[in-house]
Design an enzyme around this catalytic site. Structure first.
Site, mmCIF file in Angstrom:
data_model
loop_
_atom_site.group_PDB
_atom_site.id
_atom_site.type_symbol
_atom_site.label_atom_id
_atom_site.label_comp_id
_atom_site.label_asym_id
_atom_site.label_seq_id
_atom_site.Cartn_x
_atom_site.Cartn_y
_atom_site.Cartn_z
ATOM 1 N N ILE A 459 0.824 -1.211 0.000
ATOM 2 C CA ILE A 459 0.000 0.000 0.000
ATOM 3 C C ILE A 459 0.859 1.262 0.000
ATOM 4 C CG2 ILE A 459 -1.968 -1.122 1.077
ATOM 5 C CD1 ILE A 459 -1.143 0.119 3.733
ATOM 6 N N THR A 461 4.194 0.938 1.232
ATOM 7 C CA THR A 461 5.185 0.730 2.290
ATOM 8 C C THR A 461 6.480 0.116 1.786
ATOM 9 O OG1 THR A 461 4.155 -1.394 2.755
ATOM 10 C CG2 THR A 461 3.423 0.484 4.069
ATOM 11 N N LEU A 585 14.200 -3.866 8.709
ATOM 12 C CA LEU A 585 14.492 -4.703 7.547
ATOM 13 C C LEU A 585 14.980 -3.918 6.342
ATOM 14 C CD1 LEU A 585 11.457 -7.162 7.794
ATOM 15 C CD2 LEU A 585 13.718 -7.340 8.841
ATOM 16 N N ASN A 586 14.605 -2.655 6.248
ATOM 17 C CA ASN A 586 15.067 -1.802 5.152
ATOM 18 C C ASN A 586 15.166 -0.388 5.696
ATOM 19 O OD1 ASN A 586 14.985 0.120 2.914
ATOM 20 N ND2 ASN A 586 14.526 -1.621 1.592
ATOM 21 N N THR A 589 13.061 2.388 3.551
ATOM 22 C CA THR A 589 11.601 2.374 3.664
ATOM 23 C C THR A 589 11.156 2.561 5.109
ATOM 24 O OG1 THR A 589 11.619 -0.053 3.761
ATOM 25 C CG2 THR A 589 11.303 0.965 1.598
ATOM 26 N N LYS A 656 9.437 -5.880 14.196
ATOM 27 C CA LYS A 656 8.153 -5.393 14.685
ATOM 28 C C LYS A 656 7.567 -4.446 13.636
ATOM 29 C CE LYS A 656 9.628 -5.502 19.556
ATOM 30 N NZ LYS A 656 9.836 -4.725 20.801
ATOM 31 N N GLY A 657 6.263 -4.234 13.690
ATOM 32 C CA GLY A 657 5.637 -3.319 12.740
ATOM 33 C C GLY A 657 6.038 -1.878 13.004
ATOM 34 N N GLY A 659 4.623 0.777 10.736
ATOM 35 C CA GLY A 659 3.782 1.669 9.949
ATOM 36 C C GLY A 659 2.976 2.654 10.759
ATOM 37 N N GLU A 660 2.730 2.354 12.035
ATOM 38 C CA GLU A 660 1.805 3.184 12.804
ATOM 39 C C GLU A 660 2.415 3.883 14.008
ATOM 40 O OE1 GLU A 660 -2.413 1.149 12.630
ATOM 41 O OE2 GLU A 660 -0.860 -0.352 12.273
#
Length: 720
Positions: A459, A461, A585-586, A589, A656-657, A659-660
C-alpha cells in the site's frame, strides 16, 4: 547470509510509479468499460420513498440507474455498510441510494446529478457528549479488548496521592484521505468475477464478494497490484467494490466505480471523536499510584465500532491501581473504522498530555517522570515484555534533541523572539506487535533467479522490496536475483496490510519458504527442471500461537515549536522520533514510514479535524480544501532514528511493525511543546490559529499576551 536485510534498498516499483506506468484500480481499461457514479442520501435518517430516474436515463451515454428497487440482490453481509441498494432505509447522510452507470465518467456524473430522490425524513441525533443519554459500556472495544479493566482501588489511591491531575481532552473526528480514493473495476465472464480494487487485502475482498454474490471463492479473482495509500480505510472492503460488481452484473459491462473524495468521509470509515478523562495520582517522587483513563466515543446505528483509546494506558506505566473504561453512543453518523493506529493515536495523545501535566505539578522533568514509572512487566497482563527499550529511546532522543539544556519553565521570557513564543515537548509512543498466519511459495529457476509469491498488499510501504530482501537472506543469494509477486488472490493466501502486521506476517512465510527451498537445493544434484523447483510454506500454528510475552514496539517523540502571538499560528521547527521496533528490515523504507507517521501526527496536532454539523447531520470538512492534510510547507526538520533491538521472540526476522508507531505520541509532543511555549494548556485538537489565539487572549492575569507574564490554565481545571 547476504546482508540484504537492513540495507536501504530502493523500492522495486518506484520507477513504475514515478513514470506513470503503475496501474491503479481505476486504470484497468477493457473494451466497453463503463463508469459509474453513486448518489448519496441527502437526509441524515429516514427512508427512500421514491426514486425518479427518468431525467438521468435521458442523459446521453447513461446506460442504467441502480436503486434499491432494481439492483441485484445480495446475501446479508457481516458488515452492514456493504448492504448497498438493498432496502430503502437511510442510516446516515451520504449513504448511497442510487448508482448511475454510463459510457463515460462525465455522463455518469451528470446522470447522478439528475436523479431525484424523495425521502421520509426522521429526526436525527449526531452530537456526541460524555453525558449523552444513549451512552453505554460495550462488551469490547476494537481489537477484541475488554471495554473495562480494573486493578486495585484506583479511586482510593487517586484520592490519597500527593500529586494529582484530573483532566479532560478531546480529539475530533479524523479522516484517512489516502492519495488514491477508493476505486474498483469489475467484470463478469461466464459466471466468473474479476475485480481490480484499491484495498489493503485482496483475500479479504474475495471472501466478502463470495459471500455477497453466493459464489465459490475459486470463481473470483481480486487484484490490488498498486494501492495509493489506505491508512486503515481500505482494510476492509468498502461500497465501491460491491457497487462495481453489482453494476457489472447488471449491465454486462466492465464497470469502474471511483468514489469522489467528497464522499469518502461518509462511506469508508473515519476515526471517531474521543472524549477523554484522565486521572493520574503519584507520590511526591513521581511514582504513579493510580491511573484512570475513561473514553467516550460514537458509533453508527448499523455497525458497532469502539475506538480502543484507553488500551495504551494498560501498557505504558507501572501503577498498582488502575481503571480503563470505554463508553460509546450509537448515533445517526457514518460508521467509524480503522485509521492509522486506532486506539493508540488518540489514547496516547491524552495519556502523554496528562503525564506532562503531572510532571508540571511535581516540578519534575517529563522525561524523568516517564523513566521513574517504567514497569518490569506489562501492567495489564503481567506478562514479561519480549523487549522494551522505551527508557533507552527517551534517553537517546533527549541526547539527540539537546533536552538537557531545556529551561523547564513554561512561557519563559528568554524563549521569546519578537512575537514568537518558543517551546519544546516530549511524549512516549507504543504500538502492539501483531502477527497472523500466511502462506508463501518460493521457486528456483534454471537461470539462477528466484521467484517469491505471496498475496501481500503493497500500500506504499515497500512490501515488494522488503520481502525480496527477506527471501534473499534466507536463500543466501544477492537481492537482484530474487523477484516477488504480490497483490492477487491467485497467489498464496496472506492477511491484509493492517495493524502494522504485514511485513512481520508475510516475511515469516517468505523466510520459511525460502529457507526450505535453500535446503532442497542443497540436496538437489544436476540441473533444475525447466519449470524450476518450487516449495511452499504456511505459518499456521506458529505465527498464531499464543505468546508468553507481551510484544510491543516503543518510541519517544520530541518537538520544538514556535507560537505566533499575533496570528495564533503554530509552526513545528523540529520533530525527532527514536524507536525500538525490533530489527529494521530496510533502512530506507523504514525511515519513510516513521517520517510519514510523524507527519500525520503533526496534522493531527495542528491542522486535521472534522466537524459534525448537528442540523445537517454530516461532516462539514469533506475535501482537502477544508480538511487540511500537512504538506511540505507545514513541516520543518523531521528526523527518525532507531535502536538496534534484538528480539528473538517475534518472528524469524526479529522485526516489529513500524507503519503506525510514528503517529502515536507525536500530537502529544507537539501539544506539550505548545504549553511549554505559551503557558496555556490546550486540551482539544487540532491547535488551529483561532483556537490558539483565543487561548492566548484568554490567559489569566494579562490583557496583552505579547508582553504580559505567563499563567497556567485553559480548559478543565487541574486538581492538585
Amino acid at each position: 547470509m547476504t546482508g540484504s536485510v537492513g540495507a536501504p534498498a530502493e523500492r522495486r516499483e518506484g520507477r513504475e510509479k514515478v513514470s506513470g506506468t503503475a496501474r491503479y484500480a481505476a486504470e484497468y481499461h477493457s473494451p466497453g468499460r463503463a463508469q459509474a457514479w453513486p448518489v448519496p442520501a441527502t437526509v441524515a435518517r429516514g427512508r427512500v420513498t421514491g426514486v425518479d430516474t427518468a431525467a438521468a436515463l435521458a442523459v446521453p451515454g447513461v446506460l442504467d440507474v441502480l436503486t434499491h428497487e432494481n439492483a441485484p440482490r445480495l446475501a446479508e453481509p457481516d458488515d452492514p455498510t456493504l448492504a448497498v441498494l438493498q432496502d430503502p432505509r437511510v442510516p446516515h447522510r451520504g449513504w448511497f441510494v442510487a448508482l448511475v452507470v454510463a459510457e463515460t465518467l462525465e455522463a455518469a456524473r451528470a446522470g447522478a446529478a439528475a436523479v431525484r430522490v424523495a425521502y421520509d425524513a426522521e429526526a436525527h441525533d449526531v452530537e456526541l457528549t460524555a453525558s449523552h443519554p444513549g451512552v453505554y459500556v460495550p462488551e469490547e472495544a476494537n481489537g477484541g479488548h475488554p471495554a473495562v479493566r480494573e486493578q486495585g482501588d484506583p479511586d482510593g489511591a487517586f484520592g490519597s496521592s500527593a500529586a494529582r491531575v484530573d483532566v479532560a481532552y478531546r480529539v475530533p473526528p479524523l479522516h484517512n484521505h489516502p492519495m488514491e480514493p477508493h476505486a474498483s473495476t469489475a467484470r463478469w465472464d461466464d459466471g466468473r468475477l474479476t475485480v481490480h480494487t484499491s484495498s489493503q487485502g485482496a483475500g479479504a475482498v474475495r471472501a466478502v464478494l463470495a459471500g455477497l454474490f453466493a459464489l465459490p471463492k475459486e470463481r473470483i479473482v481480486v487484484t490490488a497490484e498498486h494501492v495509493g495509500g489506505g491508512f486503515g480505510s481500505k482494510g476492509t472492503p468498502r461500497p465501491d467494490v460491491v457497487l462495481a460488481a453489482m453494476a457489472a452484473r447488471q449491465t454486462g459491462r466492465a464497470v469502474t466505480v471511483a468514489l469522489p473524495r467528497r464522499y469518502l468521509p461518509a462511506v469508508v470509515g473515519h476515526r471517531a471523536p474521543t472524549l477523554h478523562r484522565l486521572r493520574l495520582g503519584a507520590d511526591a517522587d513521581g511514582r504513579l499510584a493510580a491511573v484512570v483513563h475513561e473514553v467516550t466515543t460514537h458509533t453508527s446505528r448499523i455497525k458497532e465500532f469502539v475506538e480502543q483509546a484507553a488500551v495504551p494506558a494498560r501498557v505504558m506505566y507501572a501503577a498498582p491501581h488502575s481503571r480503563t473504561v470505554h463508553r460509546v453512543a450509537a448515533l445517526d453518523v457514518p460508521s467509524p473504522s480503522w485509521m492509522r493506529a486506532p486506539g493508540e493515536a488518540p489514547g496516547m495523545y491524552a495519556l502523554e498530555s496528562a503525564m506532562d501535566e503531572l510532571a508540571g505539578e511535581l516540578g519534575l522533568d517529563p522525561v524523568e517522570l516517564r523513566v521513574r514509572n517504567e514497569p518490569d512487566v506489562e501492567p495489564d497482563s503481567g506478562k514479561p515484555f519480549s523487549s522494551r527499550h522505551l527508557v533507552e529511546c527517551l534517553r537517546e532522543g533527549a541526547r539527540r534533541f539537546g533536552w538537557d539544556g531545556r529551561d523547564p519553565l513554561p512561557a519563559h521570557p528568554k524563549r521569546r523572539e519578537g512575537p514568537l513564543l518558543l517551546g519544546t515537548g516530549v511524549a512516549a509512543a507504543t504500538y502492539p506487535v501483531m502477527v497472523w498466519p500466511a502462506a508463501a511459495s518460493a521457486r528456483a529457476l534454471p537461470d539462477g533467479t528466484f521467484l517469491v509469491r505471496i498475496n501481500a498488499t503493497d500500500i506504499g510501504t515497500g512490501a515488494r522490496t522488503v520481502l525480496a530482501q527477506v527471501g534473499a537472506d534466507a536463500l543466501g543469494v544477492p537481492l537482484e536475483r530474487v523477484r516477488t509477486e504480490v497483490g492477487s488472490s491467485e497467489l498464496p493466501s496472506a492477511p491484509l496490510a493492517g495493524g502494522s502486521s504485514g511485513t512481520a506476517s508475510w516475511g515469516w512465510a517468505v523466510h520459511e519458504a525460502c529457507a526450505l527451498l535453500a535446503r532442497r537445493l542443497a540436496e538437489h544434484s544436476g540441473p533444475l527442471p525447466e519449470q524450476g523447483l518450487d516449495v511452499r510454506a504456511d505459518t499456521r500454528g506458529a505465527a498464531d500461537a499464543e505468546s508468553a510475552f507481551a510484544r510491543h514496539a516503543f518510541g519517544a517523540h520530541f518537538a520544538e515549536v514556535a507560537v505566533d502571538t499575533v496570528t495564533g499560528e503554530v509552526r513545528v521547527g523540529r520533530l525527532l522520533g527514536v524507536y525500538a521496533a525490533g530489527r529494521v528490515l530496510n533502512a530506507r523504507t523504514a525511515r519513510s514510514q516513521f517520517v510519514g507517521g510523524m507527519t500525520m501526527g503533526l496534522g493531527m496536532a495542528l491542522t486535521e479535524g472534522s466537524t459534525m454539523d448537528a442540523a445537517f447531520g454530516d461532516f462539514t470538512e469533506s475535501d482537502l480544501a477544508s480538511y487540511h492534510v500537512p504538506v511540505h510547507a507545514d513541516t520543518g526538520e523531521i528526523e527518525a532514528h532507531w535502536l538496534d533491538e534484538d528480539d528473538s521472540r517475534l518472528n524469524p526476522m526479529g522485526s516489529k511493525g513500524i507503519g503506525e508507531i510514528g503517529i502515536v505520541g507525536t500530537a502529544a509532543a507537539i501539544g506539550n511543546a505548545v504549553h511549554h511555549a505559551t503557558g496555556v494548556r490546550f486540551r482539544e485538537l487540532p491547535l488551529t490559529p483561532d483556537r490558539v489565539l483565543a487561548g492566548l487572549l484568554d490567559r489569566r492575569g494579562t490583557n496583552d499576551v505579547r508582553t504580559g507574564p505567563a499563567a497556567s490554565g485553559s480548559g478543565p481545571v487541574r486538581n492538585s
